[in-house]
Design an enzyme around this catalytic site. Structure first.
Site, PDB file in Angstrom:
ATOM      1  CG  ASP A   1      -8.408  -9.171  12.865  1.00  0.00           C
ATOM      2  OD1 ASP A   1      -7.365  -8.807  12.306  1.00  0.00           O
ATOM      3  OD2 ASP A   1      -9.000  -8.499  13.723  1.00  0.00           O
TER       4      ASP A   1
ATOM      5  N   GLY B   1      -9.038 -14.107   8.159  1.00  0.00           N
ATOM      6  CA  GLY B   1      -8.151 -15.076   7.514  1.00  0.00           C
ATOM      7  C   GLY B   1      -8.077 -14.890   6.014  1.00  0.00           C
TER       8      GLY B   1
ATOM      9  CG  HIS C   1      -4.191  -9.836   5.044  1.00  0.00           C
ATOM     10  ND1 HIS C   1      -4.512  -9.453   3.761  1.00  0.00           N
ATOM     11  CD2 HIS C   1      -5.167  -9.353   5.827  1.00  0.00           C
ATOM     12  CE1 HIS C   1      -5.646  -8.766   3.779  1.00  0.00           C
ATOM     13  NE2 HIS C   1      -6.047  -8.693   5.019  1.00  0.00           N
TER      14      HIS C   1
ATOM     15  CB  THR D   1      -3.527   0.467  14.090  1.00  0.00           C
ATOM     16  OG1 THR D   1      -3.632   1.202  12.867  1.00  0.00           O
ATOM     17  CG2 THR D   1      -4.513  -0.692  14.091  1.00  0.00           C
TER      18      THR D   1
ATOM     19  N   GLY E   1      -0.654  -6.468  17.922  1.00  0.00           N
ATOM     20  CA  GLY E   1      -0.536  -7.487  18.953  1.00  0.00           C
ATOM     21  C   GLY E   1      -1.619  -7.406  20.008  1.00  0.00           C
TER      22      GLY E   1
ATOM     23  CE  LYS F   1      -7.544 -18.908  13.910  1.00  0.00           C
ATOM     24  NZ  LYS F   1      -6.880 -17.810  14.639  1.00  0.00           N
TER      25      LYS F   1
ATOM     26  CB  VAL G   1      -9.156 -28.175   8.740  1.00  0.00           C
ATOM     27  CG1 VAL G   1     -10.599 -28.355   8.325  1.00  0.00           C
ATOM     28  CG2 VAL G   1      -8.209 -28.711   7.663  1.00  0.00           C
TER      29      VAL G   1
END
Length: 418
Positions: free
Chosen positions: A13, A15, A41, A127, A300, A329, A408
């Site tokens: 996770d 990015g 992704h 999962t 989720g 992030k 950003v």
């Protein structure tokens, strides 16, 4: 020619999809080399917002072939739905799917779910997509290869062989288990749901070698991060494949690969979904999670949120043999009053931070100066407020590897290159 491997420095996770999408404009092939649809992704570009689970994130470049490598486990029906979703947005998917990849069947997902239920409080946090059972069958030499979709008679025989071995075990271990589908019915179903992409099945080594000879750029993409690697991650709360850059060649169909760049993607804070340890977990994380939109792309599920863990991330950067870091992030930290970085651990076995679950470890923090300015419009490092610059430079110093990319915001162009 340039071979670029994009991998995770943390627990997933980070990015990576956003970084691959940014780099894919110059690539001739975008390659997923392990995993399946158990992680997603998120990609935001001019076509929309997508949560990709099996397709590589470079699929939006019309001049780029999308390769699903032999190291993957592929859920056939869900792959067809994913291709349809992308195509509906006006994207023509140019696919090459390895004949040596392994099929992940609904039977595997059922097995995964039943095992998590059996484990109860000791569950792995899967999962429940069937990834571990599919990889397990491959290791036990009972797996169903993607290439057999082009040989229906062989496919039916191998499914029967697998079922003769698997079904009695599942019935003995899970008393509620019922499965009535025959090998013939499963074969027919597989041929039906794989029809949209069956012609794309091939020996992916050949087109990739051809691109290498033409000095084209190849972009390799992993799911999850170093902390979830089957061998080097936080075992047993790992994934079921090797997520490190060292596996990129093997999992893609180019075993002799020597990548020029290995980009370890790290989030500017820590997050983790599933079972395991997050040493830097924040006490009050609900609002930050909402603001940063930190929920699993596949399930989720809310992610656990923490301060940047330089110890775990440095370990991940080293495991990945990274040549550079992409920090994502950082805009989510704007306005944070209590901004800090974990620079060490206190407690037993701190000399072996790969296995934090073996001891009670406490983070040692270094306080950082925050910032209030909106940085989503910054495109040069010098445009960032002093606090953000100092934060990035301190992470770079702690990692021992240059931070070359800083995102950003989620849009493709919201990127600072250094």
């Amino acid at each position: 020619m340039s071979s670029i491997v994009v991998v995770g420095a943390n627990w997933g996770d980070e990015g990576k999809g956003r970084i691959v999408d940014y780099l894919a404009g110059q690539a001739s092939a975008s390659i997923r080399f392990q995993g399946g649809n158990n992680a997603g992704h998120t990609v935001v570009n001019e076509f929309g917002t997508f949560k990709l689970h099996q397709l590589p994130s470079g699929v939006f470049n019309p001049d780029c072939i999308a390769v699903l490598g032999p190291g993957m486990v592929i859920s056939p029906e869900k792959l067809s739905l994913e291709i349809e979703e992308v195509a509906t947005s006006g994207v023509e998917v140019k696919l090459c799917i390895s004949d040596r990849a392994t099929l992940c069947l609904p039977l595997h997902a059922l097995e995964d779910t039943l095992e998590e239920q059996r484990l109860g409080d000791g569950a792995y946090g899967s999962t429940r997509q069937g990834i571990a059972p599919a990889y397990g069958d491959r290791v036990m030499k009972k797996g169903i290869l993607v290439g057999w979709l082009k040989q229906p008679e062989v496919l039916r025989e191998r499914i029967q062989f697998m079922m003769d071995w698997k079904l009695p075990q599942m019935k003995a271990l899970y008393p509620s288990f019922e499965f009535t589908q025959t090998a013939e019915e499963m074969t027919e179903w597989l041929l039906e749901v794989s029809a949209p992409w069956r012609d794309s099945i091939t020996n992916v080594t050949e087109p990739l070698k051809a691109l290498q000879k033409e000095d084209k750029t190849l972009l390799f993409e992993a799911q999850l991060g170093a902390g979830r690697d089957l061998v080097y991650g936080e075992y047993p709360w790992t994934t079921s494949s090797n997520v490190t850059a060292a596996y990129a060649g093997i999992g893609s169909g180019l075993p002799a690969l020597h990548p020029e760049r290995v980009i370890a993607v790290a989030k500017s804070f820590s997050s983790s979904v599933g079972t395991g340890t997050l040493i830097t977990a924040m006490e009050d994380q609900d609002q930050f999670r909402e603001d940063a939109k930190e929920f699993g792309a596949t399930t989720g599920r809310p992610r656990d949120m923490g301060y940047f863990d330089a110890v775990a991330t440095r370990n991940g950067v080293e495991l990945q043999a990274a040549t550079e870091i992409a920090l994502t992030k950082i805009d989510c930290l704007t306005g944070m009053k209590d901004l800090k970085i974990c620079v060490a651990y206190n407690g037993e076995h701190t000399e072996n931070p790969i296995w934090p679950q073996t001891a009670s470890l406490a983070p040692v923090y270094e306080q950082m100066k925050g910032w209030e300015e909106d940085i989503t419009g910054c495109r040069q490092f010098e445009e960032l407020p002093a606090g953000a610059q100092e934060y990035i430079l301190r992470i770079e110093e702690l990692m021992g590897v240059p931070v070359k990319m800083v995102s950003v915001g989620p849009e493709r162009d919201q990127m600072i290159l250094r």
